[in-house]
Design an enzyme around this catalytic site. Structure first.
Site, PDB file in Angstrom:
ATOM      1  N   GLN A  36      17.962 -46.274  -0.371  1.00 45.78           N
ATOM      2  CA  GLN A  36      18.979 -46.395   0.663  1.00 45.78           C
ATOM      3  C   GLN A  36      20.271 -45.718   0.200  1.00 45.78           C
ATOM      4  OE1 GLN A  36      18.951 -49.953   2.787  1.00 45.78           O
ATOM      5  NE2 GLN A  36      20.350 -49.067   4.259  1.00 45.78           N
ATOM      6  N   PHE A  37      20.384 -44.432   0.528  1.00 44.84           N
ATOM      7  CA  PHE A  37      21.555 -43.672   0.108  1.00 44.84           C
ATOM      8  C   PHE A  37      22.841 -44.213   0.719  1.00 44.84           C
ATOM      9  CE2 PHE A  37      20.660 -41.578   4.095  1.00 44.84           C
ATOM     10  CZ  PHE A  37      21.895 -41.172   4.570  1.00 44.84           C
ATOM     11  N   THR A  38      22.744 -44.935   1.836  1.00 50.78           N
ATOM     12  CA  THR A  38      23.947 -45.451   2.487  1.00 50.78           C
ATOM     13  C   THR A  38      24.647 -46.526   1.650  1.00 50.78           C
ATOM     14  OG1 THR A  38      22.683 -47.054   3.784  1.00 50.78           O
ATOM     15  CG2 THR A  38      23.114 -44.900   4.809  1.00 50.78           C
TER      16      THR A  38
END
Length: 150
Positions: free
Chosen positions: A78-80
């Site tokens: 989850q790059f966010t």
């Protein structure tokens, strides 16, 4: 590396209508990776995750690790989680690692976590549009960042 760990009664990851991973009791781990992260960060997190005492013992006290509880784990990239929201209203993801750094480190993390857990962890698919479903048990949600180890 940054993780959000949720103790779940069940969780699943679906990609294009197909269930990729599903577990009953255990952890859903959302994993964010930045360029400065390395294998030592993954190793530290794996050790912390499998020894985190947030499962109930026979007295209803959160005193057992996932190893003792016999739970399962799903890890979703989850790059966010690396979002910066300091300026404006649109998050910046400049801290998120590029694919050539993040993919091998995500795979390393999943492999090391499987070894530490003693069984295969479920995964999503790096970069895919995933539908993540979970029932948070507690609720128990723990955030960890390898830049804040102390």
């Amino acid at each position: 590396m940054r993780v959000v760990i949720q103790r779940v009664s069940h969780a699943s990851v679906t990609i294009n209508g197909t269930c990729r991973s599903a577990i009953k009791e255990g952890f859903l781990v959302l994993l964010g990776i930045e360029e400065a992260d390395g294998q030592e960060d993954a190793d530290w997190l794996c050790k912390k995750i499998v020894n985190l005492r947030v499962f109930d013992d026979e007295n209803g006290v959160m005193n057992k690790s996932i190893l003792e509880a016999g739970g399962d784990i799903i890890v979703v990239s989850q790059f966010t989680l690396m979002a910066s929201t300091k300026k404006g209203n649109r998050p910046s993801y400049i801290r998120a690692a590029k694919h050539e750094t993040a993919i091998p480190l995500y795979e390393y993390f999943c492999n090391e976590l499987s070894i530490a857990l003693g069984k295969q962890v479920g995964t999503g698919e790096f970069g895919a549009d995933m539908k993540v479903e979970l029932l948070n048990n507690g609720p128990v949600t723990i955030c960890m960042d390898t830049k804040n180890k102390e």
